[in-house]
Each structure stands twice: as C-alpha cells, then as structure tokens.
Design a protein around this motif. Structure first.
Motif, PDB file in Angstrom:
ATOM      1  N   LEU A 484      35.817  30.914  43.614  1.00 28.16           N
ATOM      2  CA  LEU A 484      35.580  31.947  42.634  1.00 28.16           C
ATOM      3  C   LEU A 484      35.015  33.193  43.324  1.00 28.16           C
ATOM      4  O   LEU A 484      34.137  33.100  44.164  1.00 28.16           O
ATOM      5  CB  LEU A 484      34.546  31.377  41.665  1.00 28.16           C
ATOM      6  CG  LEU A 484      34.356  32.056  40.356  1.00 28.16           C
ATOM      7  CD1 LEU A 484      35.623  31.911  39.533  1.00 28.16           C
ATOM      8  CD2 LEU A 484      33.201  31.381  39.647  1.00 28.16           C
ATOM      9  N   SER A 485      35.550  34.348  42.946  1.00 27.15           N
ATOM     10  CA  SER A 485      34.947  35.580  43.428  1.00 27.15           C
ATOM     11  C   SER A 485      34.176  36.191  42.275  1.00 27.15           C
ATOM     12  O   SER A 485      34.722  36.384  41.202  1.00 27.15           O
ATOM     13  CB  SER A 485      36.045  36.547  43.867  1.00 27.15           C
ATOM     14  OG  SER A 485      35.573  37.862  43.827  1.00 27.15           O
ATOM     15  N   PHE A 486      32.890  36.403  42.485  1.00 25.87           N
ATOM     16  CA  PHE A 486      32.190  37.068  41.383  1.00 25.87           C
ATOM     17  C   PHE A 486      31.140  38.065  41.831  1.00 25.87           C
ATOM     18  O   PHE A 486      30.687  38.063  42.972  1.00 25.87           O
ATOM     19  CB  PHE A 486      31.605  36.072  40.388  1.00 25.87           C
ATOM     20  CG  PHE A 486      30.557  35.161  40.956  1.00 25.87           C
ATOM     21  CD1 PHE A 486      29.260  35.601  41.111  1.00 25.87           C
ATOM     22  CD2 PHE A 486      30.878  33.860  41.306  1.00 25.87           C
ATOM     23  CE1 PHE A 486      28.294  34.768  41.602  1.00 25.87           C
ATOM     24  CE2 PHE A 486      29.910  33.018  41.810  1.00 25.87           C
ATOM     25  CZ  PHE A 486      28.626  33.471  41.966  1.00 25.87           C
ATOM     26  N   LEU A 487      30.823  38.938  40.905  1.00 26.71           N
ATOM     27  CA  LEU A 487      29.810  39.949  41.184  1.00 26.71           C
ATOM     28  C   LEU A 487      28.517  39.524  40.481  1.00 26.71           C
ATOM     29  O   LEU A 487      27.526  39.273  41.135  1.00 26.71           O
ATOM     30  CB  LEU A 487      30.285  41.306  40.677  1.00 26.71           C
ATOM     31  CG  LEU A 487      29.305  42.454  40.856  1.00 26.71           C
ATOM     32  CD1 LEU A 487      29.163  42.803  42.327  1.00 26.71           C
ATOM     33  CD2 LEU A 487      29.773  43.683  40.094  1.00 26.71           C
TER      34      LEU A 487
ATOM     35  N   GLU B  30      32.766  27.987  35.560  1.00 26.01           N
ATOM     36  CA  GLU B  30      31.735  28.113  36.578  1.00 26.01           C
ATOM     37  C   GLU B  30      31.017  29.450  36.437  1.00 26.01           C
ATOM     38  O   GLU B  30      29.815  29.564  36.618  1.00 26.01           O
ATOM     39  CB  GLU B  30      32.386  28.004  37.960  1.00 26.01           C
ATOM     40  CG  GLU B  30      31.423  27.593  39.049  1.00 26.01           C
ATOM     41  CD  GLU B  30      32.126  27.496  40.393  1.00 26.01           C
ATOM     42  OE1 GLU B  30      31.513  27.873  41.391  1.00 26.01           O
ATOM     43  OE2 GLU B  30      33.295  27.056  40.418  1.00 26.01           O
ATOM     44  N   LEU B  31      31.816  30.479  36.078  1.00 23.93           N
ATOM     45  CA  LEU B  31      31.235  31.811  35.878  1.00 23.93           C
ATOM     46  C   LEU B  31      30.191  31.799  34.767  1.00 23.93           C
ATOM     47  O   LEU B  31      29.137  32.412  34.907  1.00 23.93           O
ATOM     48  CB  LEU B  31      32.339  32.788  35.484  1.00 23.93           C
ATOM     49  CG  LEU B  31      32.986  33.577  36.595  1.00 23.93           C
ATOM     50  CD1 LEU B  31      34.091  34.454  36.042  1.00 23.93           C
ATOM     51  CD2 LEU B  31      31.944  34.427  37.305  1.00 23.93           C
ATOM     52  N   ALA B  68      25.299  44.102  36.274  1.00 21.75           N
ATOM     53  CA  ALA B  68      26.630  44.608  36.611  1.00 21.75           C
ATOM     54  C   ALA B  68      27.565  43.410  36.561  1.00 21.75           C
ATOM     55  O   ALA B  68      27.394  42.451  37.306  1.00 21.75           O
ATOM     56  CB  ALA B  68      26.617  45.219  38.011  1.00 21.75           C
ATOM     57  N   LEU B  69      28.501  43.455  35.627  1.00 19.57           N
ATOM     58  CA  LEU B  69      29.464  42.360  35.494  1.00 19.57           C
ATOM     59  C   LEU B  69      30.879  42.917  35.614  1.00 19.57           C
ATOM     60  O   LEU B  69      31.176  43.984  35.080  1.00 19.57           O
ATOM     61  CB  LEU B  69      29.335  41.657  34.134  1.00 19.57           C
ATOM     62  CG  LEU B  69      28.037  40.959  33.758  1.00 19.57           C
ATOM     63  CD1 LEU B  69      28.233  40.185  32.463  1.00 19.57           C
ATOM     64  CD2 LEU B  69      27.572  40.024  34.852  1.00 19.57           C
ATOM     65  N   ARG B  70      31.718  42.175  36.313  1.00 19.05           N
ATOM     66  CA  ARG B  70      33.129  42.552  36.333  1.00 19.05           C
ATOM     67  C   ARG B  70      33.726  42.255  34.958  1.00 19.05           C
ATOM     68  O   ARG B  70      33.199  41.434  34.211  1.00 19.05           O
ATOM     69  CB  ARG B  70      33.860  41.742  37.398  1.00 19.05           C
ATOM     70  CG  ARG B  70      33.471  42.146  38.799  1.00 19.05           C
ATOM     71  CD  ARG B  70      34.199  41.275  39.799  1.00 19.05           C
ATOM     72  NE  ARG B  70      33.846  41.648  41.171  1.00 19.05           N
ATOM     73  CZ  ARG B  70      34.169  40.892  42.214  1.00 19.05           C
ATOM     74  NH1 ARG B  70      34.831  39.759  42.052  1.00 19.05           N
ATOM     75  NH2 ARG B  70      33.836  41.290  43.427  1.00 19.05           N
ATOM     76  N   GLU B  73      34.270  38.739  34.222  1.00 19.42           N
ATOM     77  CA  GLU B  73      33.014  38.016  33.977  1.00 19.42           C
ATOM     78  C   GLU B  73      32.557  38.248  32.544  1.00 19.42           C
ATOM     79  O   GLU B  73      32.145  37.322  31.839  1.00 19.42           O
ATOM     80  CB  GLU B  73      31.947  38.465  34.973  1.00 19.42           C
ATOM     81  CG  GLU B  73      32.263  37.982  36.389  1.00 19.42           C
ATOM     82  CD  GLU B  73      31.531  38.746  37.484  1.00 19.42           C
ATOM     83  OE1 GLU B  73      31.788  38.441  38.645  1.00 19.42           O
ATOM     84  OE2 GLU B  73      30.723  39.636  37.176  1.00 19.42           O
TER      85      GLU B  73
END
Lengths: 701, 85
Positions: A484-487, B30-31, B68-70, B73
């Motif tokens: 997973l790529s997340f910020l 998971e996010l 800050a969320l994409r 997300e």
C-alpha cells in the motif's frame, strides 16, 4: 543489558513529546521532531534513579497502535510481542499528549491489555488547549487503573516524581481494558494460548493478526499459526478494525468523564499561518523561496569554516613534512591519515548547517506541510511526499539522506528514493564544481543581475534534481510492489523549535556522517595513499631520477619537488591504473590524468582537486595556479586542450551523475539489505554519467 | 460498520471545498485501520479545508486535528450531513 528488572520502555504516539522525555531522562542525545516519525531506531540510554540504581531506558519508535502500518510500528510490535519481553514484562512509561488524549489512549490501552505494567506521563498539560479541558488526572488514573503523572517534555519537570514512583514500588499491571479480545472466536484464542504456552489473550490475538511479519516466530510456529488462520477463516483486518473500534467506544465516553468540553478554536494561529503556507499557489512560492534560502545558506555560511578547516589541515600536513624526517611513516601520516581526516572534517560545517535548517523545518511542523504540498508531484515519479526529506538531506550528504528514507513506509517508494538520492548534488561535489566552473566562465561575467558562475552552479544542482526525478520515473516501471502506498499525514500545530533539540539533532547527523562515511573515506584515503606512493618495480624511482637529471642546474626547489611528485604519481600504481582506463574514458574527453582523479574521487569527490594539483605539479593548495595549469593542458594524443569547453562540461556532467562514493554504496547496501541494489545503483549511475558526458562532449566539440 | 443510515452518505473525497460533514463509517481496509488509529472516528466532524494545485492531497480538519489525506484515502471515509448542523 543491565539486570532485567531495571528496564523502562518509553512508548507513545508520534508527536507526543516522547523523544524530549527520553533526552531528559538519559541525557543521551537524540532527535526530537515535529514531523511524524522522526525516531526511526530503537534507542536506549541509562538514567539514574533517586535510590541510586541505574535503569536502562529503551525509546520505542512512535506508534499509533499495536496494529502496525509502518516499519516503525512493526518494530514496536515485534519488540513488545517477543516472548522474552512478554515474560520479563518491563515497565512502560507511556507518553500521551493531554490535548489529544482520545487518540493517544488507543495505543495505551492496547499495551495495558498486553499485560505490561504501565505508567502514563501526560505532556502538553501546560498548553492553553489542555488547561481549558480541565483534565482530571486522578480520575483518569482511577478509570484506567494506572498511575498518571503530568510532565513537561521541554523542561523535564515532573520526571523526578515519575522516577521516584517507579523505584519506590514496582508498578503492577492494570486490569485489561477490554475484558475480551474483540471479534475473535474465544476457542481460537485458547488454541493459540495453549500451542504457544502464553496466558495473555490479547497477545495471542496479535500473534494471529500479524503472523506474517513477526521474525521471532520459528518457521514451524509460523506454519502452525497460518494453519489456524486458514482453518478458522480468520480475517485479520476485520479483527483489527473491531479491536480499534471497541477501544474507541470505551475511550470516548471515558474522556468525557474526565474533561470539560472546550469551546475555543484550537490552534488558531496555526490555521492562520496555514492559510498562507499551504495555499495552493503562495505555498509553492514560499516553498521555492525556502529551498533557495537554504541553498544560499549552505554556500555563504559554510564557506568560512570550510576554508579554516582546509587551511588547518594543509598547515598540519606541511608541519609534519617539515618537522619529521622524510620517509614512509611521515608520508603515511601526512598524506594518508591527515589528508583523509581533512577530507572528512571539511564537510562537517555544511552537513551541520543543512541538518540544522532541516531540523528547524521539522521541529516547527513545516516539513509535514512541505510533504503535503509535494506529495502529488512526487507520486508521479513513483516517490512519496516523504521522499522530499531525503532529497533535501542529499544536498548535504547522501549517507544520512539514505538513512532518512526509513520514514517511507512503502518499500517501493523507499527503494526508489534510495536509488535516486545520490543524484542530488552533495557537498563533496561543490569543490569540484567550483574549480571546473571557474575554468569555463570568467568570475566577473554576469547574466542580467546574476553572476554567471553562480547560475552555472544552480544549473548543475537543478540537473541533478531533474535527473533524480527522471530516473525514478523510469525505474518505477521495473520495481513491482503490491504494498500500500499512503500519505495519511498528521499536520501538527506549528511550534517554536527547541534549540537544544535542534543542536542535538544536527549533531546526531554529523555523527552518522563521521561514523558511516568517515571510516570509509579514511580507509580509501589510506588505500589511495598506498597506490599513489608505490609503483610496479622501481619505476617510480627511475622516473624521479630522470626528472632530477633534467634539472642539473641549481634551480627552484619547489618546482623541482613538484615535477618529481608529478613523475612519481604518473609511474605509481594509480598512475598505471589511470593509463589502463584511458581508452575507456577518452571518448568522453578525459585523459589518463583525469582518469587518476576519477579513481581517487572514490574516497570523496573533492579529492579530485587535490589530485589535480599533484598531477599538474602545483605545490600546496594554490588554486589559481592549478586553474592556469589545467587551462594550458594539452592532450598529447589529439593536440587539443584537455579542459576545452567540451572537455570541462563533460567532466562536470560526469561528476553530477557518477556514483563516486564508496560510503554511499555501503549505506545503500545496508539499508536495502543486499548488494543487489547498491550494484544496480553503481551501474545505472555510471552508465548515465558516461552516456551524458559522451553526448555533451560530442555536442560541444 | 455497514452503511445503515437513512441519511444520504458519500465518501469524504467528494466533499466540496469548505464543506463540513460527519464521519459515518470507514471501509474495512488497511488504510482505514491507519485512519482510525490516527483518530479519524465515526461521529467526528470532517471539513475539507483546502487542497493543492493538483487537487490532491486534501487538507482536512477532523474535529480539532488536521490531516493531509490523498483522495483515495479520503474515499475510505463515508460521511453524511448531520441535521443539527
């Protein structure tokens, strides 16, 4: 390790002030940042308790929960779930931010359920926001069943009381926060408990949930657990969410009981600042301005100490040569050891200044905003907003910069960042750029209001940045990752930096540079000293005799010595190596003399300048003389000047792109856990450098 | 965690600039585990404060915290409008 009873774990969320507490407890110096996740390593130190006993303090990385989503959080889980740790049950000092208790208590209650004896240290209680909450700490302590203390992360106030309490009586584990493990079949938990001979049910649940990422499990144990997961159709993610939600369901009303709801808008000043700083347009302008200011600062502030250091080491070398008898050991001491040390210490000012500035950006909370602003751009190149910090640090030295990639959770993004960071021009390239630009452009030429040499320097840096992004964009196609790529980044309120933390942080990075890069620079310096002071058979002696024979008349001794040095170097091992590689580098306009300099640059790029000085028979550090010598140099094969526009540009381009740093390779090997990526990096950078130099040389010839 | 509310829900990435809503639920990914842990909980107010030039990531306010969320997300968060607002 000290006797097991005397270990204290420090745990808490990122930005909780945990690292400041650690600094106060141990006096061991370590970084405190406002950017989520600065603490990447498990650090430890010792503290003296009021009863005179010394305790070990282990600083666990900041974590939001025992359900890890980052490498750092995995470290925390692995440490605390380890069978040895579970059986020893050391006390945890849990640091929680009083202004944001709800979130901070999540991790805390998990630790309680894992059976650890725990003490809460509340930070930020002096903040206005916390005062308005009118927090009832006694009630909190009663509801959770753990001792609660107010402490001040900045001043260390309150820590003595905590220590006093810790050593007066052993802390007892509190009753489990949740009576049952959420969302998991009790039978399954029981099975895990019996199979693994553990009593803690929450620990059993964590084993099941994170079985794939627990290195302490033996292959056999892992197989057993995976079998259980399969048979019971155990859904890890669902149970993690259930665990988290059930905790919050209890934490939210608990907090309502101990606080008075505040009406005031928190962090008003931060919001006003952010209207400008994170403004879509002005924010970028401000970011570019900051970059430019940092760039300027490195050059203007670092020049003076660097000059002093250079002069000091040059003087030391002359002193040794003048006062010790000529011979093997004198040469080894002056030209091997002292020269190598000089090459290391030279960069300390730049590295210290840059990391001090980066530290300010992190401590104030700006870095998180910069990550927010740049994330979208970075993603297009396969990187992450967090890559920015490494690329920034790469302007000082790639070694700490590569280590800073640990905050990037996604392994593909992290790898890409590691692979391209050395393309950012580091401080060791500056002396090389400086002398080559001086050959190319007269000092007094201006383009508009800007100095032409300065613009050229800027252009070289920008070329490096562009190349880094371009390489990442290409390389991302070749690296597969299902991770997973997340910020998901917290933007903490702006704070004034704490000067002590800043200085300690910069010192940490300098220590990393000295320890990681320094030792390799030193080893290579010795190696090169050997290769340039010895040659095959008696060739060096013969060459020296030839030069002496030419100068039979009494003549300028300095000139004679320089000529001898030149002849000796030409006939040394490194001189021979230079000639061996000459056919390979002549297509890009380099002769064997530059070949020698390329080889010696492997210690540190700035060695180029010193090698050039020896090769062109310029005694001492006379840069003016060196420049005119270089300008006059003619390639005997082609009859053309070596440092023509084409030749010089080609060399500059080569220095932007080439991987001429053993220290970086070593740290890349360590951080990626294999030689594979270090070698790929060496290969692609060499090909890139050679190819671009070839193009530039042909284009300008 | 299923969408059982009568009110109209949408995901947080579809909020208009300046719009405030209430977090209704999070998806099970998971996010979302990450978001939950950071304090992004059902029942909290969420406001789309601003974004960058590219429109991604989003600068969001969740109760009294800022994130800050994409967009993807934010898409894990289902929100609805509280009638009391």
């Amino acid at each position: 390790m000290q006797p097991t009873s005397n270990i204290l774990y420090l745990a808490g969320n990122p930005n909780s002030g945990k690292t400041s507490v650690f600094n106060h407890l141990t006096g061991l110096h370590q970084k405190v940042g406002n950017f989520s996740g600065v603490t990447v390593e498990k650090k430890s130190g010792t503290t003296q308790m009021p009863n005179g006993v010394t305790w070990n303090v282990v600083d666990l990385p900041g974590a939001y929960s025992l359900h890890p989503t980052s490498a750092e959080e995995y470290i925390v889980l692995q440490t605390l779930l380890h069978p040895a740790a579970l059986s020893d049950k050391h006390t945890i000092l849990y640091i929680a931010d009083a202004t944001n208790l709800e979130r901070h208590l999540l991790f805390c209650t998990q630790l309680i359920c894992l059976g650890y004896p725990l003490v809460i240290g509340l930070t930020m209680t002096d903040m206005e926001a916390a005062k308005q909450l009118r927090l009832n700490t006694a009630k909190l302590s009663e509801l959770l069943g753990v001792p609660v203390f107010s402490i001040n992360g900045r001043t260390g106030q309150g820590l003595e009381t905590v220590k006093q309490a810790l050593c007066t009586a052993p802390v007892m584990p509190a009753p489990a926060f949740l009576p049952n493990v959420a969302g998991i079949n009790a039978q399954l938990i029981q099975k895990v408990c019996t199979t693994f001979k553990i009593t803690n049910q929450y620990g059993a649940a964590l084993l099941l949930q994170h079985v794939e990422r627990l290195p302490f499990l033996a292959p056999e144990e892992q197989k057993q657990l995976l079998e259980l997961v399969k048979v019971h159709q155990f859904k890890s993610l669902h149970t993690q969410v259930a665990d988290t939600m059930q905790r919050f369901d209890k934490i939210v009303p608990l907090i309502a009981q101990i606080t008075t709801p505040a009406n005031a808008q928190p962090h008003n000043l931060s919001q006003k600042l952010d209207q400008w700083i994170t403004n879509p347009v002005f924010g970028l302008v401000f970011f570019c301005f900051l970059l430019f200011a940092i760039f300027q600062a490195i050059f203007s502030f670092a020049t003076y100490p660097m000059d002093w250091i250079e002069q000091f080491f040059a003087a030391t070398q002359s002193f040794i040569h003048a006062n010790l008898p000529n011979g093997f050991f004198t040469s080894l001491l002056a030209d091997g050891l002292v020269a190598g040390l000089g090459g290391i210490v030279m960069f300390v000012p730049q590295i210290a200044i840059l990391f001090l500035l980066i530290g300010i950006l992190e401590e104030t909370g700006y870095m998180a905003r910069a990550v927010y602003l740049s994330d979208n751009l970075m993603r297009r190149f396969g990187l992450n907003g967090r890559s920015l910090i490494s690329l920034f640090s790469g302007m000082a030295c790639a070694v700490p910069a590569v280590m800073a990639t640990r905050t990037i959770t996604n392994s593909k993004e992290r790898l890409l960042t590691i692979m391209v960071t050395p393309l950012i021009s580091c401080s060791a390239r500056i002396p090389v750029y400086t002398i080559l630009i001086a050959l190319l452009i007269p000092a007094n030429r201006h383009v508009g209001m800007f100095n032409a040499q300065g613009l050229m320097m800027m252009a070289l840096y920008i070329t490096g940045v562009v190349a880094a992004l371009a390489v990442a964009a290409v390389m991302k196609r070749f690296i597969n990752s299902h991770e997973l790529s997340f910020l998901a980044l917290e933007l903490p309120p702006y704070r004034l930096p704490h000067w002590k933390n800043l200085l300690l942080g910069a010192w940490q990075k300098v220590k990393v540079f000295i320890a990681e890069a320094g030792k390799i620079i030193l080893i290579i310096s010795f190696l090169l000293w050997g290769l340039s002071n010895f040659g095959p058979g008696s060739k060096m002696q013969e060459a020296e005799n030839r030069v002496k024979a030419q100068f039979t008349q009494p003549t300028d001794t300095a000139l004679l010595e320089a000529k001898i040095a030149e002849a000796r170097l030409e006939n040394s091992w490194v001189g021979h190596l230079g000639k061996i590689i000459e056919p390979a580098i002549s297509p890009i306009g380099f002769d064997w003399k530059i070949g020698i300099a390329l080889l010696t640059s492997f210690a540190a790029r700035e060695v180029f300048v010193g090698t050039m000085a020896t090769i062109y028979s310029v005694g001492g550090s006379d840069e003016h003389g060196l420049r005119s010598q270089m300008r006059a140099e003619v390639n005997p094969n082609t009859g053309k000047p070596v440092f023509s526009t084409a030749g010089t540009l080609s060399l500059l381009v080569f220095y932007i792109f080439a991987m001429q740093c053993m220290s970086t390779l070593a740290v890349v090997k360590r951080e990626t856990n294999s030689w594979k990526w270090a070698l790929i990096q060496l290969a692609y950078m060499t090909i890139l450098a050679y190819g671009c130099s070839f193009l530039v040389f042909r284009l300008f010839q | 965690m299923q969408n059982t509310a009568k009110q109209e829900t949408k995901t947080a990435d579809l909020l208009q600039l300046g719009e405030t809503a209430v977090i209704h639920s999070l998806s099970t990914t998971e996010l979302s585990v990450k978001l939950l842990q950071m304090g992004c909980l059902p029942g909290k107010q969420i406001t789309y404060v601003r974004s960058t030039l590219g429109g991604n990531p989003l600068y969001l306010r969740i109760d009294n915290q800022f994130f800050a969320l994409r967009r993807e997300e934010a898409a894990q968060i289902a929100v609805h409008h509280d009638s009391s607002l």
